[in-house]
Design a protein around this motif. Sequence first.
Motif, PDB file in Angstrom:
ATOM      1  N   SER A   1     -15.430   9.353   0.484  1.00  0.00           N
ATOM      2  CA  SER A   1     -14.545   9.975  -0.500  1.00  0.00           C
ATOM      3  C   SER A   1     -13.207   9.251  -0.559  1.00  0.00           C
ATOM      4  CB  SER A   1     -14.333  11.452  -0.157  1.00  0.00           C
ATOM      5  OG  SER A   1     -15.553  12.148  -0.172  1.00  0.00           O
ATOM      6  N   TYR A   2     -12.676   8.862   0.627  1.00  0.00           N
ATOM      7  CA  TYR A   2     -11.420   8.114   0.652  1.00  0.00           C
ATOM      8  C   TYR A   2     -11.576   6.767  -0.063  1.00  0.00           C
ATOM      9  CZ  TYR A   2      -8.779  11.183   3.767  1.00  0.00           C
ATOM     10  OH  TYR A   2      -8.070  12.246   4.292  1.00  0.00           O
ATOM     11  N   ILE A   3     -12.699   6.090   0.211  1.00  0.00           N
ATOM     12  CA  ILE A   3     -12.946   4.797  -0.434  1.00  0.00           C
ATOM     13  C   ILE A   3     -13.023   4.959  -1.951  1.00  0.00           C
ATOM     14  CG2 ILE A   3     -14.637   2.930  -0.701  1.00  0.00           C
ATOM     15  CD1 ILE A   3     -15.319   3.291   2.252  1.00  0.00           C
ATOM     16  N   LEU A   4     -13.678   6.033  -2.376  1.00  0.00           N
ATOM     17  CA  LEU A   4     -13.817   6.284  -3.814  1.00  0.00           C
ATOM     18  C   LEU A   4     -12.467   6.547  -4.468  1.00  0.00           C
ATOM     19  CD1 LEU A   4     -15.937   6.596  -6.080  1.00  0.00           C
ATOM     20  CD2 LEU A   4     -15.964   9.049  -5.580  1.00  0.00           C
ATOM     21  N   VAL A   5     -11.628   7.317  -3.786  1.00  0.00           N
ATOM     22  CA  VAL A   5     -10.315   7.658  -4.344  1.00  0.00           C
ATOM     23  C   VAL A   5      -9.416   6.418  -4.438  1.00  0.00           C
ATOM     24  CG1 VAL A   5      -8.189   8.936  -3.932  1.00  0.00           C
ATOM     25  CG2 VAL A   5     -10.413  10.059  -3.641  1.00  0.00           C
ATOM     26  N   TYR A   6      -9.434   5.599  -3.372  1.00  0.00           N
ATOM     27  CA  TYR A   6      -8.521   4.451  -3.303  1.00  0.00           C
ATOM     28  C   TYR A   6      -9.247   3.123  -3.584  1.00  0.00           C
ATOM     29  CZ  TYR A   6      -5.438   7.838  -1.088  1.00  0.00           C
ATOM     30  OH  TYR A   6      -4.666   8.941  -0.824  1.00  0.00           O
TER      31      TYR A   6
ATOM     32  N   ARG B   1      -9.470   1.223  -6.244  1.00  0.00           N
ATOM     33  CA  ARG B   1      -8.703   0.178  -6.938  1.00  0.00           C
ATOM     34  C   ARG B   1      -7.714  -0.487  -5.984  1.00  0.00           C
ATOM     35  NH1 ARG B   1      -5.425   1.723 -10.766  1.00  0.00           N
ATOM     36  NH2 ARG B   1      -5.571   3.974 -10.481  1.00  0.00           N
ATOM     37  N   PHE B   2      -7.074   0.310  -5.154  1.00  0.00           N
ATOM     38  CA  PHE B   2      -6.135  -0.248  -4.180  1.00  0.00           C
ATOM     39  C   PHE B   2      -6.861  -1.165  -3.192  1.00  0.00           C
ATOM     40  CE2 PHE B   2      -4.119   0.030   0.026  1.00  0.00           C
ATOM     41  CZ  PHE B   2      -2.856  -0.463  -0.275  1.00  0.00           C
ATOM     42  N   LEU B   3      -8.018  -0.710  -2.718  1.00  0.00           N
ATOM     43  CA  LEU B   3      -8.791  -1.523  -1.776  1.00  0.00           C
ATOM     44  C   LEU B   3      -9.291  -2.814  -2.430  1.00  0.00           C
ATOM     45  CD1 LEU B   3     -10.873   1.313  -0.040  1.00  0.00           C
ATOM     46  CD2 LEU B   3      -8.922   0.058   0.906  1.00  0.00           C
ATOM     47  N   LEU B   4      -9.687  -2.738  -3.689  1.00  0.00           N
ATOM     48  CA  LEU B   4     -10.144  -3.926  -4.396  1.00  0.00           C
ATOM     49  C   LEU B   4      -9.026  -4.960  -4.502  1.00  0.00           C
ATOM     50  CD1 LEU B   4     -12.262  -5.422  -6.113  1.00  0.00           C
ATOM     51  CD2 LEU B   4     -11.404  -4.165  -8.102  1.00  0.00           C
ATOM     52  N   ILE B   5      -7.819  -4.503  -4.795  1.00  0.00           N
ATOM     53  CA  ILE B   5      -6.681  -5.417  -4.902  1.00  0.00           C
ATOM     54  C   ILE B   5      -6.405  -6.100  -3.559  1.00  0.00           C
ATOM     55  CG2 ILE B   5      -4.184  -5.533  -5.300  1.00  0.00           C
ATOM     56  CD1 ILE B   5      -4.579  -3.159  -7.280  1.00  0.00           C
ATOM     57  N   VAL B   6      -6.370  -5.312  -2.490  1.00  0.00           N
ATOM     58  CA  VAL B   6      -6.063  -5.856  -1.164  1.00  0.00           C
ATOM     59  C   VAL B   6      -7.140  -6.835  -0.713  1.00  0.00           C
ATOM     60  CG1 VAL B   6      -5.754  -5.287   1.268  1.00  0.00           C
ATOM     61  CG2 VAL B   6      -4.701  -3.853  -0.491  1.00  0.00           C
ATOM     62  N   PHE B   7      -8.412  -6.440  -0.833  1.00  0.00           N
ATOM     63  CA  PHE B   7      -9.500  -7.293  -0.364  1.00  0.00           C
ATOM     64  C   PHE B   7      -9.623  -8.560  -1.208  1.00  0.00           C
ATOM     65  CE2 PHE B   7     -11.188  -3.416   1.779  1.00  0.00           C
ATOM     66  CZ  PHE B   7     -11.285  -3.950   3.056  1.00  0.00           C
ATOM     67  N   THR B   8      -9.357  -8.487  -2.495  1.00  0.00           N
ATOM     68  CA  THR B   8      -9.402  -9.681  -3.340  1.00  0.00           C
ATOM     69  C   THR B   8      -8.364 -10.700  -2.888  1.00  0.00           C
ATOM     70  OG1 THR B   8     -10.181  -8.407  -5.251  1.00  0.00           O
ATOM     71  CG2 THR B   8      -9.176 -10.550  -5.698  1.00  0.00           C
ATOM     72  N   LEU B   9      -7.149 -10.218  -2.643  1.00  0.00           N
ATOM     73  CA  LEU B   9      -6.084 -11.115  -2.188  1.00  0.00           C
ATOM     74  C   LEU B   9      -6.404 -11.738  -0.839  1.00  0.00           C
ATOM     75  CD1 LEU B   9      -2.994  -8.933  -3.207  1.00  0.00           C
ATOM     76  CD2 LEU B   9      -3.752 -11.043  -4.316  1.00  0.00           C
TER      77      LEU B   9
END
Length: 594
Positions: A5-10, A12-20
């Motif tokens: 649930s946390y991953i689902l909520v955040y 977009r934030f996780l995608l930005i961090v992991f992409t960088l």
Amino acid sequence: MNLFSYILVYRRFLLIVFTLLILLPLPIILHNKEAECAYTLFVVATFWVTEALPLSVTALLPALMFPLFGIMPSKKVASAYFKDFHLLLIGVICLATSIEKWNLHKRIALRMVMMVGVNPAWLTLGFMSSTAFLSMWLSNTSTAAMVMPIVEAVAQQLINAEAEVEATQMTCFSGSINHGLEIDECVNEHETNEKEEKTKPVPGHSNDAGKISSKVELEKNTVTGIKYRTKRDHMMCKLMSLCITYSSTIGGLTTITGTSTNLIFTEHFNMRYPECRCLNFGSWFLLSFPASIIILLLSWIWLQWLFLGFNFKMFKSGKTETVKEKACAEVIKQEYKKLGPIRSQEIVTLVLFIAMALLWFSRDPGFVSGWSALFSEYPGFATDSTVALLIGLLFFLIPAKKLTKTTPTGEIVAFDYSPLITWKEFQSVMPWDIAILVGGGFALADGCEESGLSKWIGNKLSPLGSLPIWLIILISSLLVTSLTEVASNPATITLLLPILSPLAEAIHVNPLYILIPSTLCTSFAFLLPVANPSNAVVFSYGHLSVMDMVKAGLGINIMGVAVVMLGVFTWMVPMFDLNTYPSWAPAISNGTMP
């Protein structure tokens, strides 16, 4: 709240961090300008495709990352964010604001529909033609949003008229008389034609009513909850909804200002190949208008066949013959009457609209000298944006109506005037997000040139020169058509132009050979509701499912790519001498003539 649930909520934030972080080894390990620019390009591309950040916010990343990597100084990057394109966009939005404010778009759309008649097939073609025409000058999204309420009113009137006709038929069959209905219409030619279009009713009022009730339960609008009487009514609503969004996209292909992708391409092309001077409003119209007309007609036939079935009766005269068609014609006339007589503000807007188009066409037609020859001392100084600004400023100058006030003595006096549009009205319509997005694309392209990434890409793609040119064009067209279904059209073209241009130069092919079809195919976002905003507008009315759009859009995508390929190898070849590598393109030392 569990981990998922946390991953689902955040997400977009996780995608930005992991992409960088995942892409970070690229500039650290290679540690050269090409790798650092590629890192920026991949990050921006990922954020544009996934929309992890707003598109315009992502477009600002080159202004942050290029100075930090030492690719370009901040002042030079900043200058890339405002170009000639933005001046052209400002002038066009001034025109669009005035057209919308004074309801000129509704008058044009309704008048064109009244001209073609209300036979279902011709009515659809009328809406498609008027929508495509408006989309040549307005944004695709605003065109769909303006025309769709009119279409919805007509569609509902069609359903209501058919219900009234069937009720009249049932009354006649049961032998009862209802003085509130036109009973004598049941035996005339109009009713005979209407009965031929529907299943013959079984005598008996109660049985017919039961059948109608069962049909109602089967078909229901998922948004409004309004129930469709028959499956044909539902199909008609689907057809008219799709014809609006598809024709708004097709109409946008026709002019440079019709859609942002055309504007982005022409600005990128003129910046990269300043000596060409072969693309202007007139030349773009000549190359794209035949393709747009063919795609529009094929789309009309395809949608008719898909939702209502195709037969040659659809080509019959547009004269009203049935009660349903009379009712449809009446609702269109009533909508037109609501506009009242044409006002002076509409006339002035129409005059300025025509003047802008004529000045664009006549600036440098190519086959004769245009008015730009009057300024021969400054060749190339006056562009389409010069015309757009000239006409755009007039909208702020020309009086539209007097402003009055009441004096203490009760006298009404004029104290000022209001122009055709105000700055507040213009600002509410101006797509600043698109302006920033396009600026970010220009900055990205400049960074690719400064860092040498474009040259590196060109060298790596040079082996593609062994493939037939038609296959290269087909692959690039299918690539952009697929990508634009999941990414926005401006982001797609902005991302791919810095790649496709070096590709053309590397294989020693006229850049227009690849860039023109790729640009046109970038607009073919027909498959999904989220593929472009105009799709989302019509989808919100609740008549369509995602599978409806996929089935209809897939056929139009295929037809669109085929027509573009046909145009590139026929009428576009002599226009730009596509078979010759031009002198205005850079000479590639390792390139070989095919």
